[in-house]
Design a protein around this motif. Structure first.
Motif: not given
Lengths: 326, 250
Positions: A50-51, A65, A71-72, A82-84, A96, A100, B73, B76-78, B80-85, B87, B250
């Motif tokens: 991510l970073d 990664y 990857p998940m 809180k990331w929802v 979702w 994904a 997105e 709410f930080g989602t 990052r979840t999107t990019f996790q799924a 990349p 991200a």
């Protein structure tokens, strides 16, 4: 297996992560310990791509990664509960994520069951308490049934029952042979959960090894002793081979001794004691000792001012005194 | 593709995209109905382009829907979840576009045919749909809104904050592109290159009395050239947004 090699991240002038190298092995819970602002979250974000690191690399099961097709299904992570989207139901949130990563929608219900959120699956995630949100985040991490799991401060703000649940869950996941990497700023929590510890301060690796060894080193505790005849006592204690340093309270700190030993020495010399306290080193103190003050306390506040005359002197920050006075 | 499926669930599983889409359609149809219903014979016959008078109004609402699908997105930080799924960020963001852009097009289609339909019900004689220019006014709204959604998504990716992105889009579409024409001598020439002016030129330009922007006579392109220019601007903006998203944290 997570391999971190020479990882470095710079935010403008501050070096958040500085040439970090360590490995997280499968089969045990590995704690990632450091004070707030030490670079734990930044490191975890770089593990997930991510970073972008300024230097170094991370390999998960041998590959970066982004080179994992799904990857998940390799790494499940809970970095922030809180990331929802607050207006999306828990079930739809997981659906979702499942979509994904190419999993069927039914997988969402399975993990909801696993974390005990089935009853509230249709409720908007924004209405969840912190504990429920944390469980939802863990459900998301478990979605792909991944061999590698990563949790950032998962017990923060949880009640004792929630803390115990997460601790048991993590140990269970490790016992199944998974790699479990969990961060915390609380040594006491890590001492209970983690078998291995990766300790960082100011983005640099401080120690990497079994938890027990670090805890022993960190609580290489000292004894605080106060006495009206402190000047008589110090030579007696030093003669017995213990190190003595003055304490801001006017007493003395003896390292490497137990309260019993100091009490007996004082009694033998006929010296009156006003306080004899075992001072267990906190994590922050351990950091101070190991790194020589190489710790960034982000909690901050104004810089220390000269003490106000007449005001009680503040105790040393982050020190826990156990009640063993006699 | 799984990333597209995920984006479809995301867009459909909160209420605001439904509401904004409905509002966009209702605004366009409603205002068209009001104009046609209050048209009196003394005003002459109802111009066919009345069907597209309020297209920009509805488009702005759809663009807000599109940009919020990205900025929420980030909020709410989602993301990052999107990019996790997924990349590959280009793939992840294009998957979002693959859902949002067709939705904008379908909503535009509803608005276009809806407003023409309501005008036709009130005043059938002046609203017969036959020429290419007339079809452009009615069906073209779908294309314009779809391209507008691409621009809105790109702005959302670049700005990342709802308030900032929405403000920027509103000021750009509703104010800047109209007011630049007020600059003496060069204003009209600049205006003829602006993307949303070209979008309007595509809808109602070359089609008679379309109630179009004042400078329509100085346009560099015909209707379809204007659409291509508009789409080109959108593609360039999206390319920039993707490059930026790939580069930053991200």
């Amino acid at each position: 297996m997570i391999e971190v090699r020479g990882l470095t991240k710079r935010y403008r002038s501050t070096l958040a992560v500085d040439d970090l190298t360590f490995e997280v092995r499968p089969g045990v819970v590995t704690g990632f310990l450091g004070p707030n602002g030490a670079g734990k979250s930044t490191t975890m974000r770089m593990v997930l791509d991510l970073d972008r690191p300024d230097a170094g690399e991370v390999r998960i099961d041998g590959r970066p990664y982004r080179d994992h097709a799904r990857p998940m299904r390799t790494v499940g992570a809970l970095l922030d509960a809180k990331w929802v989207h607050p207006n999306r139901s828990a079930r739809r949130h997981l659906q979702w994520m499942a979509a994904a990563t190419g999993l069927p929608a039914t997988r969402a219900d399975e993990v909801l069951e696993l974390v005990g959120l089935t009853a509230v699956a249709g409720k908007r995630a924004g209405t969840f308490s912190l504990g429920m949100a944390q469980r939802l985040g863990i459900a998301g991490a478990l979605l792909g049934d991944p061999p590698v799991l990563m949790f950032d401060e998962p017990v923060n703000g949880l009640d004792p029952e929630g803390i115990r649940w997460i601790r048991t869950l993590m140990q269970g996941l490790a016992a199944e042979g998974r790699t479990v990497f969990v961060s915390s700023h609380l040594l006491s929590e890590m001492a209970l959960t983690a078998t291995e510890l990766v300790v960082i301060g100011r983005g640099r690796l401080i120690s990497h090894g079994p938890t027990a060894a670090f805890v022993d080193g960190a609580s290489g505790s000292s004894v605080l002793v106060r006495s009206p005849a402190i000047t008589d006592l110090v030579p007696v204690v030093q003669a017995a081979g213990f190190g003595v340093t003055p304490d801001p309270s006017g007493g003395a700190r003896v390292t490497g001794a137990s309260t019993e030993q100091i009490g007996e020495l004082a009694a033998a010399a006929g010296i009156v004691l006003h306080e004899l306290t075992q001072v267990r080193g906190s994590l922050e103190e351990a950091f101070m000792q190991i790194t020589g003050g190489d710790v960034e306390f982000t909690a901050g506040g104004p810089p220390p001012r000269p003490p106000v005359p007449g005001a009680p002197a503040p105790g040393p920050a982050g020190t826990h005194r156990s009640e063993v006075q006699r | 593709m799984s990333a597209v499926a995920a984006e479809r669930i995301k867009l459909m599983s909160t209420r605001s995209p439904w509401w904004t889409s409905a509002v966009a359609v209702v605004i366009v149809i409603g205002l068209t109905a009001v104009v046609v219903a209050t048209w009196s014979p003394a005003d002459g016959s109802v111009p066919f382009a009345v069907s597209g008078y309020f297209a920009t109004f509805g488009m702005v609402v759809v663009m807000v829907m599109a940009t919020v699908s990205v900025t929420s997105e980030y909020r709410f930080g989602t993301i990052r979840t999107t990019f996790q799924a997924v990349p590959n960020r280009t793939a992840a963001l294009l998957a979002k576009a693959a859902v949002v852009v067709p939705v904008a097009g379908v909503v535009g289609l509803l608005a276009g045919f809806g407003s023409w339909g309501v005008a036709w019900l009130i005043s059938p004689t002046s609203m017969s749909l036959s020429t290419g220019a007339e079809w452009r006014v009615v069906a073209g709204i779908a294309l314009v809104w779809a391209v507008g959604a691409v621009i809105a998504l790109a702005v959302g990716v670049l700005v990342r904050q709802t308030a900032g992105a929405v403000t920027l889009l509103l000021v750009w579409v509703l104010l800047v592109e109209n007011l630049i024409g007020l600059i003496p001598r060069v204003g009209a020439d600049i205006q003829s290159w602006l993307p949303f002016v070209n979008a309007t030129n595509f809808l109602t330009g070359g089609g008679g009395d379309a109630g179009a922007v004042p400078s329509m006579s100085t346009m560099h392109f015909g209707p379809w050239g204007s659409l291509a220019w508009f789409a080109g601007v959108a593609v360039v903006l999206m390319a920039i947004a993707l490059a930026v998203a790939n580069r930053r944290d991200a």
